[in-house]
Scaffold this active site. Structure first.
Site, PDB file in Angstrom:
ATOM      1  N   CYS A 140      40.673  48.100  24.318  1.00 49.01           N
ATOM      2  CA  CYS A 140      41.961  48.180  23.592  1.00 49.01           C
ATOM      3  C   CYS A 140      41.760  48.759  22.190  1.00 49.01           C
ATOM      4  O   CYS A 140      42.518  49.627  21.752  1.00 49.01           O
ATOM      5  CB  CYS A 140      42.597  46.798  23.528  1.00 49.01           C
ATOM      6  SG  CYS A 140      41.480  45.501  22.950  1.00 49.01           S
ATOM      7  N   HIS A 219      45.414  43.026  17.385  1.00 46.32           N
ATOM      8  CA  HIS A 219      44.360  43.384  16.437  1.00 46.32           C
ATOM      9  C   HIS A 219      44.999  44.267  15.370  1.00 46.32           C
ATOM     10  O   HIS A 219      45.975  44.977  15.647  1.00 46.32           O
ATOM     11  CB  HIS A 219      43.275  44.237  17.090  1.00 46.32           C
ATOM     12  CG  HIS A 219      42.643  43.685  18.318  1.00 46.32           C
ATOM     13  ND1 HIS A 219      41.895  42.535  18.341  1.00 46.32           N
ATOM     14  CD2 HIS A 219      42.596  44.151  19.596  1.00 46.32           C
ATOM     15  CE1 HIS A 219      41.418  42.332  19.555  1.00 46.32           C
ATOM     16  NE2 HIS A 219      41.838  43.293  20.342  1.00 46.32           N
TER      17      HIS A 219
HETATM   18  P1  NAD Z   1      40.688  37.692  32.170  1.00 41.45           P
HETATM   19  O1  NAD Z   1      39.699  36.626  31.997  1.00 41.45           O
HETATM   20  O2  NAD Z   1      42.067  37.497  31.674  1.00 41.45           O
HETATM   21  O3  NAD Z   1      40.790  38.112  33.697  1.00 41.45           O
HETATM   22  C1  NAD Z   1      39.663  38.272  34.528  1.00 41.45           C
HETATM   23  C2  NAD Z   1      40.028  37.774  35.901  1.00 41.45           C
HETATM   24  O4  NAD Z   1      38.956  38.055  36.787  1.00 41.45           O
HETATM   25  C3  NAD Z   1      40.285  36.260  35.939  1.00 41.45           C
HETATM   26  O5  NAD Z   1      41.460  36.024  36.680  1.00 41.45           O
HETATM   27  C4  NAD Z   1      39.044  35.730  36.659  1.00 41.45           C
HETATM   28  O6  NAD Z   1      39.318  34.556  37.399  1.00 41.45           O
HETATM   29  C5  NAD Z   1      38.733  36.895  37.584  1.00 41.45           C
HETATM   30  N1  NAD Z   1      37.362  36.921  38.101  1.00 41.45           N
HETATM   31  C6  NAD Z   1      36.238  36.364  37.585  1.00 41.45           C
HETATM   32  N2  NAD Z   1      35.193  36.612  38.379  1.00 41.45           N
HETATM   33  C7  NAD Z   1      35.655  37.355  39.406  1.00 41.45           C
HETATM   34  C8  NAD Z   1      35.043  37.901  40.560  1.00 41.45           C
HETATM   35  N3  NAD Z   1      33.739  37.768  40.803  1.00 41.45           N
HETATM   36  N4  NAD Z   1      35.810  38.595  41.441  1.00 41.45           N
HETATM   37  C9  NAD Z   1      37.132  38.755  41.215  1.00 41.45           C
HETATM   38  N5  NAD Z   1      37.778  38.240  40.136  1.00 41.45           N
HETATM   39  C10 NAD Z   1      37.023  37.547  39.241  1.00 41.45           C
HETATM   40  O7  NAD Z   1      40.023  39.002  31.518  1.00 41.45           O
HETATM   41  P2  NAD Z   1      40.779  40.262  30.960  1.00 41.45           P
HETATM   42  O8  NAD Z   1      41.152  40.000  29.549  1.00 41.45           O
HETATM   43  O9  NAD Z   1      41.835  40.718  31.916  1.00 41.45           O
HETATM   44  O10 NAD Z   1      39.580  41.295  30.895  1.00 41.45           O
HETATM   45  C11 NAD Z   1      39.212  42.099  32.025  1.00 41.45           C
HETATM   46  C12 NAD Z   1      38.487  43.323  31.496  1.00 41.45           C
HETATM   47  O11 NAD Z   1      39.393  44.064  30.650  1.00 41.45           O
HETATM   48  C13 NAD Z   1      37.264  43.044  30.634  1.00 41.45           C
HETATM   49  O12 NAD Z   1      36.341  44.101  30.814  1.00 41.45           O
HETATM   50  C14 NAD Z   1      37.812  43.095  29.227  1.00 41.45           C
HETATM   51  O13 NAD Z   1      36.841  43.366  28.268  1.00 41.45           O
HETATM   52  C15 NAD Z   1      38.792  44.233  29.372  1.00 41.45           C
HETATM   53  N6  NAD Z   1      39.865  44.265  28.379  1.00 41.45           N
HETATM   54  C16 NAD Z   1      40.491  43.118  27.968  1.00 41.45           C
HETATM   55  C17 NAD Z   1      41.484  43.186  27.005  1.00 41.45           C
HETATM   56  C18 NAD Z   1      42.154  41.957  26.502  1.00 41.45           C
HETATM   57  O14 NAD Z   1      42.533  41.936  25.331  1.00 41.45           O
HETATM   58  N7  NAD Z   1      42.359  40.944  27.275  1.00 41.45           N
HETATM   59  C19 NAD Z   1      41.877  44.416  26.492  1.00 41.45           C
HETATM   60  C20 NAD Z   1      41.275  45.588  26.971  1.00 41.45           C
HETATM   61  C21 NAD Z   1      40.248  45.496  27.916  1.00 41.45           C
END
Ligand code: NAD
Length: 344
Positions: A140, A219
């Site tokens: 992000c 942010h």
């Molecule tokens: P999150 O924790 O909200 O979601 C991750 C999901 O994946 C959860 O539902 C979890 O239960 C599930 N999970 C865990 N292990 C798993 C597996 N083995 N198989 C399938 N599902 C599984 O995380 P998020 O914030 O959505 O982040 C996901 C990615 O996006 C990360 O790489 C993060 O860095 C990136 N990201 C996050 C944001 C943010 O601000 N939240 C912004 C940009 C990018």
């Protein structure tokens, strides 16, 4: 219709799934959940087929009365592309599974660039992902920096960028994250954000620092860019006005000599997104404070706010189009995605 599977249905996964369903050239064929927690209700109400992460997990879902359509490998084999939205540093372990299924995949910004090999930002390097099998949509923060620095770099040339990221400590749903009552500097300098921007704008000279603050709402970046030509604020504002997914906002309104608070901070910006009935109250665009843009000699100073939960969502859609050869022109894909998502 391109068949899209979502592996990991959290903050990013559920938003990307929803964005896919709003396009006319792709469809969601299923989502992977590890546990039948509350977020599965959103998947069910959107009629997504649910896949358990492993076969051992299936009885847990069945006990909750949730029908599963298979396990992750089944979804991989029926999808043209998987959007891996599992937690950062974990997703890359799935690469072998996607290779075995002969399925393309997109990872998110929590993964490192190196094992995936191609990083994506729709504005700056769309073409690098055309026809590729594995791509990472940058984080992000990186997305926000790339979107506003790209037009400046194109029109003025950038000697150097110094930026401080004031980072939200967790997403609104992350009640287990902190700090709660403290400000924590990220002590590694430069922070990873600068090198990450270089994965999508390779010739940019940029160094970053970061602090974590106790908020869940956006942010904020404080940016100083030393340019090759003296910047003109009016001209810079008109460049950003013409840049997709960048919105200029007024922190204060002038009424004669009086300054009225308008959108002075992230709380008001997100309230505006809710007032405008944006989906989930998200703001896919980068918000730049118009009255915070200043030029001193050859330096440009500005502040921008990033809605961390949603700015990368349209980028995932454009990355799908590039990888599946659905659109060779980045601006046409951006416009198509923006129209479908109501991004103005
Ligand atoms: P999150 O924790 O909200 O979601 C991750 C999901 O994946 C959860 O539902 C979890 O239960 C599930 N999970 C865990 N292990 C798993 C597996 N083995 N198989 C399938 N599902 C599984 O995380 P998020 O914030 O959505 O982040 C996901 C990615 O996006 C990360 O790489 C993060 O860095 C990136 N990201 C996050 C944001 C943010 O601000 N939240 C912004 C940009 C990018």
């Amino acid at each position: 219709m391109i068949k899209v599977g979502i592996n990991g249905f959290g903050t990013i996964g559920k938003r990307v799934a929803e964005a896919v369903t709003l396009q006319d050239d792709m469809t969601v064929v299923g989502v992977v959940k590890t546990k039948p927690t509350y977020e599965v209700q959103g998947a069910l109400s959107s009629d997504y087929a649910i896949f358990a992460s492993t076969s051992e997990k299936i009885p847990f879902f069945e006990k909750q009365g949730i029908e599963v359509s298979g396990v992750t490998e089944d979804l991989v084999s029926m999808s043209d592309i998987i959007i891996d939205c599992t937690p950062g540093k974990l997703g890359v372990n799935n690469m072998e599974m996607y290779k075995n299924g002969n399925t393309k995949a997109i990872w998110q910004g929590g993964e490192k660039h190196a094992p995936i090999g191609v990083s994506f930002n729709a504005l700056t390097n769309y073409n690098d992902s055309i026809g590729k099998d594995f791509v990472r949509v940058v984080s992000c923060n990186t997305t926000g920096l790339a979107r506003t620095l790209h037009p400046i770099s194109q029109n003025y040339g950038i000697d150097n960028v110094q930026a401080v990221m004031v980072r939200r400590s967790g997403d609104p749903k992350d009640s287990d994250r902190g700090p709660l009552n403290s400000i924590e500097p990220v002590l590694n300098v430069p922070s990873h954000h600068g090198p990450d921007v270089q994965t999508v704008i390779s010739d940019l000279n940029i160094q970053t620092m970061a602090v974590k603050v106790p908020t869940t709402i956006m942010h904020v970046h404080c940016i100083i860019a030393k340019l090759n030509k003296k910047p003109n604020v009016k001209d810079v504002l008109s460049l950003w006005e013409a840049t997709p997914r960048v919105n200029l906002l007024d922190g204060f309104l002038k009424n004669g000599e009086t300054e009225i608070r308008n959108l002075p901070g992230t709380a008001e910006i997100m309230e505006l997104a809710r007032d405008l009935s944006y989906r989930r109250g998200d703001l896919n665009q980068i918000a730049v404070w118009r009255d915070g843009v200043h030029a001193l000699d050859d330096k440009l100073y500005y502040y921008q706010a990033i809605h961390q939960e949603s700015d990368v969502v349209p980028e995932n859609i454009d990355a799908i189009r590039a990888m599946l050869n659905l659109e060779s022109n980045n601006m046409r894909s951006i416009q198509k995605t923006n129209k479908a998502l109501g991004i103005t």
